[in-house]
Design a protein around this motif. Structure first.
Motif, PDB file in Angstrom:
ATOM      1  N   GLU A  32      39.043  12.417  63.938  1.00 40.94           N
ATOM      2  CA  GLU A  32      38.444  13.053  65.113  1.00 40.94           C
ATOM      3  C   GLU A  32      37.995  12.000  66.126  1.00 40.94           C
ATOM      4  O   GLU A  32      37.404  10.983  65.756  1.00 40.94           O
ATOM      5  CB  GLU A  32      37.249  13.923  64.690  1.00 40.94           C
ATOM      6  CG  GLU A  32      37.621  15.044  63.731  1.00 40.94           C
ATOM      7  CD  GLU A  32      38.628  16.019  64.311  1.00 40.94           C
ATOM      8  OE1 GLU A  32      38.564  16.347  65.511  1.00 40.94           O
ATOM      9  OE2 GLU A  32      39.512  16.470  63.549  1.00 40.94           O
ATOM     10  N   ASN A  33      38.274  12.256  67.402  1.00 39.35           N
ATOM     11  CA  ASN A  33      37.852  11.404  68.523  1.00 39.35           C
ATOM     12  C   ASN A  33      38.315   9.956  68.391  1.00 39.35           C
ATOM     13  O   ASN A  33      37.624   9.037  68.825  1.00 39.35           O
ATOM     14  CB  ASN A  33      36.332  11.454  68.695  1.00 39.35           C
ATOM     15  CG  ASN A  33      35.838  12.870  68.894  1.00 39.35           C
ATOM     16  OD1 ASN A  33      36.371  13.610  69.708  1.00 39.35           O
ATOM     17  ND2 ASN A  33      34.837  13.262  68.125  1.00 39.35           N
TER      18      ASN A  33
ATOM     19  N   LYS B  15      40.173   6.666  69.262  1.00 36.76           N
ATOM     20  CA  LYS B  15      40.768   5.935  70.386  1.00 36.76           C
ATOM     21  C   LYS B  15      40.867   4.480  69.950  1.00 36.76           C
ATOM     22  O   LYS B  15      39.851   3.846  69.665  1.00 36.76           O
ATOM     23  CB  LYS B  15      39.902   6.039  71.635  1.00 36.76           C
ATOM     24  CG  LYS B  15      39.868   7.406  72.246  1.00 36.76           C
ATOM     25  CD  LYS B  15      39.031   7.425  73.492  1.00 36.76           C
ATOM     26  CE  LYS B  15      38.900   8.853  73.988  1.00 36.76           C
ATOM     27  NZ  LYS B  15      37.864   8.978  74.997  1.00 36.76           N
TER      28      LYS B  15
ATOM     29  N   ASP C 149      38.626   1.878  71.485  1.00 39.77           N
ATOM     30  CA  ASP C 149      37.203   1.815  71.118  1.00 39.77           C
ATOM     31  C   ASP C 149      36.944   0.898  69.927  1.00 39.77           C
ATOM     32  O   ASP C 149      35.804   0.529  69.671  1.00 39.77           O
ATOM     33  CB  ASP C 149      36.671   3.215  70.760  1.00 39.77           C
ATOM     34  CG  ASP C 149      36.593   4.131  71.972  1.00 39.77           C
ATOM     35  OD1 ASP C 149      36.668   3.621  73.117  1.00 39.77           O
ATOM     36  OD2 ASP C 149      36.467   5.350  71.771  1.00 39.77           O
TER      37      ASP C 149
ATOM     38  N   TYR D  27      33.916   7.404  61.698  1.00 40.97           N
ATOM     39  CA  TYR D  27      34.743   8.512  62.172  1.00 40.97           C
ATOM     40  C   TYR D  27      34.797   9.598  61.107  1.00 40.97           C
ATOM     41  O   TYR D  27      34.623   9.327  59.921  1.00 40.97           O
ATOM     42  CB  TYR D  27      36.180   8.046  62.435  1.00 40.97           C
ATOM     43  CG  TYR D  27      36.342   7.194  63.670  1.00 40.97           C
ATOM     44  CD1 TYR D  27      36.625   7.775  64.895  1.00 40.97           C
ATOM     45  CD2 TYR D  27      36.220   5.813  63.602  1.00 40.97           C
ATOM     46  CE1 TYR D  27      36.793   6.999  66.032  1.00 40.97           C
ATOM     47  CE2 TYR D  27      36.385   5.033  64.735  1.00 40.97           C
ATOM     48  CZ  TYR D  27      36.667   5.631  65.944  1.00 40.97           C
ATOM     49  OH  TYR D  27      36.832   4.865  67.062  1.00 40.97           O
TER      50      TYR D  27
END
Length: 178
Positions: free
Chosen positions: A99-100, A102, A105, A113
């Motif tokens: 999830e989320n 990148k 990052d 995560y």
């Protein structure tokens, strides 16, 4: 000339597509089903394949059951023949999404995560959610996570004779360097 341009275009497309995925064939998965006061029930597989799509966060891992090795050869034999039925169900598969995620990052410090997905073991599937710590270390993406599975969820039968020596709650640790 047209064929050359077509081949060049295909090559560029394939190269850019390949760069969006990171893989390893030497991932490590360890599980432990030990019970206090009894012999350690622990095995490691260091030949696990993992693929991460860095654009979407989709992740998949595949472990061959016969790749898990124990300290005691007899445990390994019982694991493959009696519990996991490795001839009939030769692999464990996880497919999910971070999830989320990148890639931009990531740094050398691990970031927390959530991974949601489906674990398939012994012919049964189970939705799982786990926390992973992911970092970008020396150009490699390193993923570490732990989770617990219940043998009953995967229809893994533990004979009553040894049921007090093997835990139904199995702790699983994963380490992938992609």
């Amino acid at each position: 000339m047209k064929n050359f341009i077509l081949y060049l275009f295909l090559l560029i497309t394939l190269c850019s597509y390949a760069q969006n995925k990171r893989t390893t064939k030497s991932g490590e998965v360890t599980f432990e089903a030990s019970v206090p006061s009894f012999e350690e029930v622990k095995a490691t597989n260091k030949d696990v394949t993992c693929i991460l799509n860095v654009d979407t966060g989709e992740i998949a891992a595949l472990a061959l059951m016969k790749g898990f090795h124990f300290k005691v050869a007899l445990m390994e034999e019982h694991f493959n023949e009696n519990y996991m039925e490795s001839t009939k169900f030769p692999k464990g598969i996880f497919k999910g999404k971070i999830e989320n995620f990148k890639i931009t990052d990531l740094s050398e410090s691990p970031m927390k995560y959530t991974i949601n997905g489906t674990l398939e073991v012994h012919g049964k599937q189970k939705e799982i959610t786990t926390t992973a710590y992911i970092k970008n270390y020396s150009g490699k993406i390193e993923i570490q996570n732990t989770f617990t599975v219940n043998t009953d969820d995967f229809d893994i039968k533990i004979p009553s004779v040894i049921s007090k020596k093997v835990a139904k709650q199995v702790n699983v640790e994963c380490l992938f360097k992609l």
